[in-house]
Design a protein around this motif. Structure first.
Motif, PDB file in Angstrom:
ATOM      1  N   LEU A   1       0.823  -1.210   0.000  1.00  0.00           N
ATOM      2  CA  LEU A   1       0.000   0.000   0.000  1.00  0.00           C
ATOM      3  C   LEU A   1       0.858   1.262   0.000  1.00  0.00           C
ATOM      4  N   GLY A   2       2.000   1.210   0.681  1.00  0.00           N
ATOM      5  CA  GLY A   2       2.874   2.372   0.698  1.00  0.00           C
ATOM      6  C   GLY A   2       3.527   2.627  -0.642  1.00  0.00           C
ATOM      7  N   VAL A   3       4.070   1.579  -1.254  1.00  0.00           N
ATOM      8  CA  VAL A   3       4.804   1.769  -2.497  1.00  0.00           C
ATOM      9  C   VAL A   3       3.887   1.727  -3.717  1.00  0.00           C
ATOM     10  N   GLY A   4       2.738   1.065  -3.598  1.00  0.00           N
ATOM     11  CA  GLY A   4       1.846   0.925  -4.745  1.00  0.00           C
ATOM     12  C   GLY A   4       0.790   1.997  -4.848  1.00  0.00           C
ATOM     13  N   ALA A   5       0.508   2.712  -3.733  1.00  0.00           N
ATOM     14  CA  ALA A   5      -0.522   3.745  -3.754  1.00  0.00           C
ATOM     15  C   ALA A   5      -0.071   5.037  -3.086  1.00  0.00           C
TER      16      ALA A   5
ATOM     17  N   VAL B   1       8.421   6.386  -9.093  1.00  0.00           N
ATOM     18  CA  VAL B   1       7.957   5.587 -10.232  1.00  0.00           C
ATOM     19  C   VAL B   1       7.040   6.403 -11.135  1.00  0.00           C
ATOM     20  N   GLN B   2       6.091   7.140 -10.535  1.00  0.00           N
ATOM     21  CA  GLN B   2       5.138   7.914 -11.317  1.00  0.00           C
ATOM     22  C   GLN B   2       5.832   9.018 -12.116  1.00  0.00           C
ATOM     23  N   LEU B   3       6.747   9.733 -11.475  1.00  0.00           N
ATOM     24  CA  LEU B   3       7.424  10.836 -12.156  1.00  0.00           C
ATOM     25  C   LEU B   3       8.397  10.338 -13.206  1.00  0.00           C
ATOM     26  N   ASP B   4       9.066   9.214 -12.937  1.00  0.00           N
ATOM     27  CA  ASP B   4       9.983   8.661 -13.925  1.00  0.00           C
ATOM     28  C   ASP B   4       9.239   8.195 -15.172  1.00  0.00           C
ATOM     29  N   ALA B   5       7.966   7.834 -14.984  1.00  0.00           N
ATOM     30  CA  ALA B   5       7.125   7.440 -16.125  1.00  0.00           C
ATOM     31  C   ALA B   5       6.487   8.652 -16.796  1.00  0.00           C
ATOM     32  N   ARG B   6       6.899   9.873 -16.356  1.00  0.00           N
ATOM     33  CA  ARG B   6       6.411  11.136 -16.909  1.00  0.00           C
ATOM     34  C   ARG B   6       4.908  11.324 -16.691  1.00  0.00           C
ATOM     35  N   GLU B   7       4.434  10.867 -15.521  1.00  0.00           N
ATOM     36  CA  GLU B   7       3.052  11.132 -15.151  1.00  0.00           C
ATOM     37  C   GLU B   7       2.918  12.611 -14.804  1.00  0.00           C
ATOM     38  N   SER B   8       1.731  13.178 -15.019  1.00  0.00           N
ATOM     39  CA  SER B   8       1.491  14.591 -14.750  1.00  0.00           C
ATOM     40  C   SER B   8       1.775  14.928 -13.295  1.00  0.00           C
ATOM     41  N   ILE B   9       2.482  16.033 -13.074  1.00  0.00           N
ATOM     42  CA  ILE B   9       2.796  16.458 -11.703  1.00  0.00           C
ATOM     43  C   ILE B   9       1.516  16.784 -10.944  1.00  0.00           C
ATOM     44  N   VAL B  10       0.488  17.255 -11.641  1.00  0.00           N
ATOM     45  CA  VAL B  10      -0.789  17.558 -10.994  1.00  0.00           C
ATOM     46  C   VAL B  10      -1.447  16.266 -10.508  1.00  0.00           C
ATOM     47  N   SER B  11      -1.396  15.233 -11.326  1.00  0.00           N
ATOM     48  CA  SER B  11      -1.983  13.955 -10.932  1.00  0.00           C
ATOM     49  C   SER B  11      -1.250  13.356  -9.745  1.00  0.00           C
ATOM     50  N   VAL B  12       0.078  13.372  -9.811  1.00  0.00           N
ATOM     51  CA  VAL B  12       0.875  12.820  -8.713  1.00  0.00           C
ATOM     52  C   VAL B  12       0.591  13.585  -7.423  1.00  0.00           C
TER      53      VAL B  12
ATOM     54  N   TYR C   1      -1.707  -5.221  -9.790  1.00  0.00           N
ATOM     55  CA  TYR C   1      -0.882  -5.994  -8.851  1.00  0.00           C
ATOM     56  C   TYR C   1      -1.330  -5.746  -7.415  1.00  0.00           C
ATOM     57  N   LEU C   2      -1.553  -4.483  -7.054  1.00  0.00           N
ATOM     58  CA  LEU C   2      -1.966  -4.159  -5.691  1.00  0.00           C
ATOM     59  C   LEU C   2      -3.351  -4.729  -5.391  1.00  0.00           C
ATOM     60  N   ALA C   3      -4.237  -4.713  -6.389  1.00  0.00           N
ATOM     61  CA  ALA C   3      -5.570  -5.282  -6.191  1.00  0.00           C
ATOM     62  C   ALA C   3      -5.481  -6.770  -5.868  1.00  0.00           C
ATOM     63  N   ARG C   4      -4.618  -7.483  -6.588  1.00  0.00           N
ATOM     64  CA  ARG C   4      -4.456  -8.917  -6.333  1.00  0.00           C
ATOM     65  C   ARG C   4      -3.855  -9.160  -4.941  1.00  0.00           C
ATOM     66  N   GLN C   5      -2.892  -8.332  -4.551  1.00  0.00           N
ATOM     67  CA  GLN C   5      -2.288  -8.478  -3.237  1.00  0.00           C
ATOM     68  C   GLN C   5      -3.306  -8.215  -2.126  1.00  0.00           C
TER      69      GLN C   5
ATOM     70  N   SER D   1      -8.634  10.129  -3.837  1.00  0.00           N
ATOM     71  CA  SER D   1      -8.726   8.820  -4.482  1.00  0.00           C
ATOM     72  C   SER D   1      -7.406   8.535  -5.183  1.00  0.00           C
ATOM     73  N   VAL D   2      -6.962   7.291  -5.104  1.00  0.00           N
ATOM     74  CA  VAL D   2      -5.687   6.884  -5.695  1.00  0.00           C
ATOM     75  C   VAL D   2      -5.941   5.696  -6.612  1.00  0.00           C
ATOM     76  N   PRO D   3      -5.333   5.678  -7.807  1.00  0.00           N
ATOM     77  CA  PRO D   3      -5.513   4.530  -8.700  1.00  0.00           C
ATOM     78  C   PRO D   3      -5.047   3.233  -8.039  1.00  0.00           C
ATOM     79  N   LEU D   4      -5.782   2.161  -8.288  1.00  0.00           N
ATOM     80  CA  LEU D   4      -5.465   0.848  -7.727  1.00  0.00           C
ATOM     81  C   LEU D   4      -4.879  -0.029  -8.826  1.00  0.00           C
TER      82      LEU D   4
END
Length: 467
Positions: A206-210, A376-387, A263-267, A257-260
């Motif tokens: 939950l810490g690293v995945g969300a 992980v999110q920023l390295d994947a060039r996810e929007s800074i607003v979303s992060v 992998y995290l859903a299965r865990q 709200s945070v995307p699930l």
């Protein structure tokens, strides 16, 4: 202008019979000259006429400007002002108030509390600050300085003193050393998770995945998980106030709200199957006994089916869990050194109690998992607003300040874009961009040596963070 100096020892008018002034009943008692008659200014007496005249002129000017502060109001001791005026009016959540009270009563009042507020000068603060920095870290010292500055600023507003000495140009608060957020590698995450008891391993996911904070993980309910829509709703955290646990809103009073991820859903499904959720009831917001009907309604206990509980099915206490589970896992994974056995005093054991003590690991706390999520999110060039929204920050500027060093390099793409602009290639640049450098003809730049280096291409990784 209203106001005058009165001679308290001699009558204003002479004796009609002798033509001389007469002694008053106050002759020889107290100070002779009294300044009075200025609107909004309490009368004040002086020994010398010259001192009375100077003070009258200054008081008249300040009264006219609405800035007069009676220096006698500053006779109140700092401790008295804090206890009677500042502290009762302070508003914050109970946990924050507990922290502020602990720091003010520990680091401010023992040193400055017996001084009148008006006698707290810049020189006094220099000595106090040197003592403070020798006892506590710069981060705590900076916070304590801010509390004292707020106390003295309130004293200015309450017309106890004319200025706040903490704002003098020759003194400044302790500087907090810059600490860049550091993410963990996939190997570190896996090693720490494997070293934890099985029922607590989902906390790492939950810490690293969300990107959840530790208190948010402990307060996560089954009802907050939307497997179908693929989201986690972060609506509460578990906090400790005065030794009691409570449910409260996430930091900043902001739900999100945070995307699930799949992998995290299965865990989560596997964890809930192995360790069924348990109902847990805690007060909301404040453990204190309510004094009004409104407080009783606001603090009414809430019950939630928590995803993570202790082996006995209770709400987890963060400090105990960190000592008994988290730090041993960090040591087993080689993140920190092994703990040492120390003997601590105990009220029922004459010889004390043996406990395992680990080195301070602030930079390797549970928050490192949250840093890894952001990495992980920023390295994947996810929007800074979303992060920023997923992390629950008040605004994206906070996210940038903390994680800017984790964002992919953009200078290589910027140089390539400028090369295309200079080339004037309409197929490779935006049609809204100027067609070429204004004022330069083809060949004008041929004799100017230009050194160009292109940044290597980067591929997203789990964790890339540097200090």
């Amino acid at each position: 202008m209203p106001g005058y100096v009165e001679d308290r020892w001699w009558t204003k008018r002479p004796d009609p019979a002798t033509g001389k002034k007469r002694k008053t009943a106050l002759y020889g008692k107290g100070k002779r000259y009294k300044v009075t008659g200025i609107p909004g200014v309490r009368a004040r007496s002086f020994d010398a006429k010259g001192d009375a005249d100077k003070w009258k002129a200054r008081a008249q000017a300040q009264s006219l400007a609405g800035e007069f502060v009676d220096p006698r109001a500053g006779k109140v001791l700092l401790r008295e002002y804090v206890e009677s005026d500042w502290w009762p009016a302070l508003t914050a959540d109970p946990a924050t108030l507990e922290t502020i009270r602990g720091r003010v009563w520990t680091h401010v009042l023992p040193h400055l509390g017996e001084l009148p507020i008006r006698e707290i000068k810049v020189a006094t603060l220099r000595i106090w600050l040197k003592t403070l920095e020798g006892k506590i870290g710069p981060g705590t010292a900076n916070a304590v300085w801010a509390y004292l500055s707020n106390i003295l600023e309130c004293a200015v507003d309450d017309e106890k003193i004319t200025r706040n000495p903490c704002k003098a140009k020759t003194i400044s608060p302790p500087k907090v050393p810059e600490r860049k957020a550091r993410a963990w590698s996939r190997q570190q995450v896996a090693a720490v998770q494997a070293a934890l008891p099985e029922r607590f391993r989902i906390m790492v996911d939950l810490g690293v995945g969300a990107g959840l904070r530790q208190g948010e993980v402990l307060g996560l309910s089954v009802d907050d998980i939307d497997f179908q829509a693929g989201f986690l709703r972060v609506r509460r955290q578990v906090k400790k106030v005065g030794g009691a646990l409570i449910f409260a809103l996430p930091k900043g009073g902001k739900t999100r709200s945070v995307p699930l991820p799949g992998y995290l859903a299965r865990q989560l499904k596997a964890h809930l199957g192995a360790f069924p959720p348990r109902d847990s009831t805690l007060p909301w917001g404040d453990p204190a006994i309510p004094e009004t009907e409104r407080q009783a309604k606001e603090r009414a206990p809430q019950t939630h089916r928590l995803v993570v509980t202790s082996t006995r099915g209770h709400v987890i206490r963060r400090d105990s869990w960190n000592l008994r589970s988290w730090k041993p896992a960090l040591a087993a994974a080689g993140v920190i050194n092994d703990g040492a056995v120390v003997v601590r005093p105990h009220r029922t054991r004459p010889g004390g109690r043996k406990v395992l003590q680990f080195e301070s690991s602030r930079e390797h706390g549970f928050h490192s998992l949250r840093h890894t999520f952001a990495s992980v999110q920023l390295d994947a060039r996810e929007s800074i607003v979303s992060v920023s929204n997923w992390l629950g920050h008040a605004n994206p500027s906070i996210t940038l300040r903390i994680y800017a060093h984790m964002m992919p390099e953009a200078d290589g793409r910027g140089r390539a874009a400028m090369d295309l602009w200079f080339e004037g290639n309409p197929k490779k640049i935006s049609p809204d961009s100027p067609s070429g450098p204004i004022g330069l003809a083809p060949g004008d730049l041929d004799d100017i040596p230009v050194e160009v280096s292109v940044a290597p291409q980067r591929t997203p990784t789990l964790a890339k963070a540097s200090r």
